[in-house]
Scaffold this motif. Structure first.
Motif, PDB file in Angstrom:
ATOM      1  N   THR A 165      36.494  36.472  52.651  1.00 51.12           N
ATOM      2  CA  THR A 165      36.494  36.339  51.198  1.00 51.12           C
ATOM      3  C   THR A 165      37.824  36.837  50.658  1.00 51.12           C
ATOM      4  O   THR A 165      38.525  37.586  51.329  1.00 51.12           O
ATOM      5  CB  THR A 165      35.339  37.158  50.585  1.00 51.12           C
ATOM      6  N   ASN A 166      38.160  36.407  49.445  1.00 51.96           N
ATOM      7  CA  ASN A 166      39.378  36.907  48.824  1.00 51.96           C
ATOM      8  C   ASN A 166      39.091  38.226  48.142  1.00 51.96           C
ATOM      9  O   ASN A 166      38.976  38.300  46.937  1.00 51.96           O
ATOM     10  CB  ASN A 166      39.895  35.894  47.798  1.00 51.96           C
ATOM     11  N   ARG A 167      38.975  39.240  48.927  1.00 52.25           N
ATOM     12  CA  ARG A 167      38.668  40.542  48.356  1.00 52.25           C
ATOM     13  C   ARG A 167      39.932  41.081  47.690  1.00 52.25           C
ATOM     14  O   ARG A 167      41.013  41.057  48.282  1.00 52.25           O
ATOM     15  CB  ARG A 167      38.248  41.471  49.491  1.00 52.25           C
ATOM     16  N   SER A 168      39.780  41.571  46.454  1.00 57.23           N
ATOM     17  CA  SER A 168      40.969  42.069  45.760  1.00 57.23           C
ATOM     18  C   SER A 168      41.277  43.473  46.243  1.00 57.23           C
ATOM     19  O   SER A 168      40.426  44.172  46.776  1.00 57.23           O
ATOM     20  CB  SER A 168      40.730  42.071  44.251  1.00 57.23           C
ATOM     21  N   ASN A 169      42.536  43.882  46.047  1.00 62.89           N
ATOM     22  CA  ASN A 169      42.941  45.210  46.499  1.00 62.89           C
ATOM     23  C   ASN A 169      42.505  46.317  45.556  1.00 62.89           C
ATOM     24  O   ASN A 169      42.491  47.473  45.927  1.00 62.89           O
ATOM     25  CB  ASN A 169      44.462  45.269  46.642  1.00 62.89           C
ATOM     26  N   SER A 170      42.163  45.918  44.308  1.00 63.20           N
ATOM     27  CA  SER A 170      41.934  46.944  43.286  1.00 63.20           C
ATOM     28  C   SER A 170      40.737  47.825  43.616  1.00 63.20           C
ATOM     29  O   SER A 170      40.741  49.009  43.308  1.00 63.20           O
ATOM     30  CB  SER A 170      41.727  46.283  41.926  1.00 63.20           C
ATOM     31  N   ASN A 171      39.721  47.242  44.273  1.00 59.82           N
ATOM     32  CA  ASN A 171      38.527  48.059  44.471  1.00 59.82           C
ATOM     33  C   ASN A 171      38.453  48.721  45.852  1.00 59.82           C
ATOM     34  O   ASN A 171      37.419  49.172  46.263  1.00 59.82           O
ATOM     35  CB  ASN A 171      37.261  47.237  44.206  1.00 59.82           C
ATOM     36  N   LYS A 203      44.368  44.921  55.256  1.00 56.95           N
ATOM     37  CA  LYS A 203      43.191  44.815  56.128  1.00 56.95           C
ATOM     38  C   LYS A 203      42.169  43.794  55.628  1.00 56.95           C
ATOM     39  O   LYS A 203      41.438  43.197  56.410  1.00 56.95           O
ATOM     40  CB  LYS A 203      42.531  46.178  56.302  1.00 56.95           C
ATOM     41  N   ASN A 204      42.139  43.562  54.293  1.00 59.22           N
ATOM     42  CA  ASN A 204      41.154  42.628  53.737  1.00 59.22           C
ATOM     43  C   ASN A 204      41.373  41.192  54.207  1.00 59.22           C
ATOM     44  O   ASN A 204      40.495  40.351  54.069  1.00 59.22           O
ATOM     45  CB  ASN A 204      41.194  42.672  52.210  1.00 59.22           C
ATOM     46  N   ARG A 205      42.555  40.937  54.772  1.00 56.91           N
ATOM     47  CA  ARG A 205      42.846  39.577  55.212  1.00 56.91           C
ATOM     48  C   ARG A 205      41.966  39.134  56.384  1.00 56.91           C
ATOM     49  O   ARG A 205      41.876  37.951  56.676  1.00 56.91           O
ATOM     50  CB  ARG A 205      44.328  39.450  55.613  1.00 56.91           C
ATOM     51  N   VAL A 206      41.328  40.070  57.054  1.00 58.24           N
ATOM     52  CA  VAL A 206      40.449  39.668  58.158  1.00 58.24           C
ATOM     53  C   VAL A 206      39.079  39.214  57.629  1.00 58.24           C
ATOM     54  O   VAL A 206      38.290  38.628  58.360  1.00 58.24           O
ATOM     55  CB  VAL A 206      40.241  40.806  59.194  1.00 58.24           C
TER      56      VAL A 206
END
Ligand SMILES: [Zn+2]
Ligand SMILES: [Zn+2]
Ligand SMILES: [Zn+2]
Length: 446
Positions: free
Chosen positions: A278-284, A272-275
């Motif tokens: 920013t390059n939001r990491s999956n870890s958080n 979902k962060n791909r929308v």
């Protein structure tokens, strides 16, 4: 049937499954009827909805405002599940809200962007080619995206008619005949923004004091800021309108949750962060990689069973809708038949009267013919009688002729006898005279 309806029906099967897989928060239908006036009270409307469709807890059932006026013949109904929605857009009983109800489905709130469409090309919704494109790809309201200054961009946006159309357009792209090109299609994502005045993410119309959007202070604005950035909303080391702000990103994910669930579920984005911008990491984030153990196996089985059950329920409702439609149609046909039969009855009575009329006319003609016949016989008799008379006259004439002939003959013979006698008399006289004369001569000679 509108285009929307026909389009929905062609894609039905697949789309039902998609609607169940990706539930909307709210399902809305617009219904139209001439009978709403008698249902001004919300309780009356709820009772009627329950009576007609068996829907007990709609989120809303209310009149619609259009151009600041209440639309008397339209009402909006909102429900929270697909089954009730299916009932809403299916056929209603004939006497719903007294005069019957027409229902229009509302498409899902999904928007796509069509990329790289030359700014010079005018997008006119009444253009035949645009309408054609809308029909082929299941789009609604295709229009060009403009900048704040109302300048055209090279992107178009459009609503879709169904989840199926949303997925297909994004996966396959769209061919536009106006550009003679195939265009990439992306989901339209609304990126949440902070208030331009105070930096809050919770409102659009601001009644707060102005703040620096970079550091949050009240005594200067962003342009003159000389401090380190500090986010007004999360306290992080960034401006409040930064693409890196977790709070802002969370809100963006929340606003677009429906579209994101589809994009993720259909494998269009892996995360979902791909929308986000920013390059939001999956870890958080709170995603947990699923590992199968006894506990969640149970859950998975339950989930699968639930989905099967949901699909069955949809089929049942669909079947119910079809049956209701069939019953309504049959009822209408029966009513039509009934009126046709009674009309036919009237015709028969009419025809009967006409036949009787014709019958009596025939009888009167018959009588007249009889009379004429009698007269003809009388006439014949008279003719025969006259004939007889003529014959007798003829006979008499004949007899008369004969008599006249006889008379003529007699007259003739009388006449010739008289002539003969005359002649004889004459001859005698002549001889007498000759005698006399010779005697006289002799005497003179003496
Ligand atoms: Zn504000
Ligand atoms: Zn500042
Ligand atoms: Zn922040």
């Amino acid at each position: 049937m509108t285009n929307l309806d026909s389009h929905f029906s062609t894609e039905n099967g697949n789309n039902h499954e998609l609607e169940l897989k990706y539930p909307r928060k709210v399902y809305e239908a617009i219904i139209e009827s001439n009978g709403f006036e008698k249902f001004e009270n919300i309780h009356d409307r709820l009772r009627e909805l329950s009576r007609c469709l068996g829907i007990e807890n709609p989120l809303a059932i209310q009149p619609i405002m259009e151009h600041n006026k209440i639309e008397k013949n339209k009402m909006k109904i909102e429900v929270d599940n697909y089954y009730d929605y299916m009932k809403l857009i299916g056929p209603w009983p004939v006497n719903s809200f007294n005069t019957g109800v027409m229902a229009r489905p509302t498409p899902p709130k999904l928007v796509v962007n069509i990329i790289n469409v030359d700014k010079a090309i005018v997008i006119d919704r009444d253009d035949k080619k645009i309408k054609e494109m809308e029909d082929i790809y299941g789009l609604i309201n295709v229009e060009r995206i403009t900048t704040k200054e109302n300048e055209p961009t090279n992107k178009l946006k459009a609503n879709v008619r169904s989840i199926n159309d949303f997925i297909k357009c994004i996966k396959q792209g769209i061919y536009i005949s106006l550009t003679s090109k195939k265009h990439k299609v992306t989901p339209s994502i609304i990126h949440s923004k902070v208030c331009n005045n105070c930096g809050s993410i919770n409102h659009k119309i601001c009644k707060m004091n102005k703040r620096c959007l970079r550091c949050g202070d009240y005594d200067h604005d962003r342009e003159s800021c000389k401090k380190w950035p500090k986010c007004i909303n999360c306290g992080g080391k960034h401006s409040c309108n930064s693409n890196d702000c977790e709070k802002l990103n969370e809100k963006t994910l929340l606003i677009n949750a429906y579209a994101i669930s589809i994009l993720e579920g259909e494998g269009i984005i892996e995360n979902k962060n791909r929308v986000l911008r920013t390059n939001r990491s999956n870890s958080n984030n709170d995603e947990v990689v699923a590992t199968i153990n006894d506990n969640n196996l149970d859950e998975i089985v339950k989930h699968i069973l639930q989905r099967e059950l949901d699909t069955e329920r949809t089929r049942v409702i669909e079947l119910e809708n079809k049956m209701n439609k069939y019953i309504t149609e049959s009822e209408t046909k029966f009513v039509n038949l009934d009126s046709a039969v009674s009309k036919l009855g009237d015709h028969v009575i009419d025809l009967d009267a006409k036949v009787t009329d014709i019958d009596s006319k025939i009888k009167s003609v018959d009588t007249k013919i009889g009379n004429i016949e009698k007269k003809a016989i009388l006439l014949e008799n008279k003719i025969t009688e006259i004939d007889g008379k003529v014959t007798s006259v003829e006979e008499k004439t004949q007899k008369l002729k004969i008599k006249i002939g006889d008379l003529l003959k007699k007259a003739d013979s009388n006449h010739s006898e008289a002539l003969k006698k005359q002649d004889e008399n004459f001859q005698g006289l002549k001889a007498l005279i000759q005698n006399l004369s010779s005697n006289m001569t002799q005497s003179t000679t003496y």
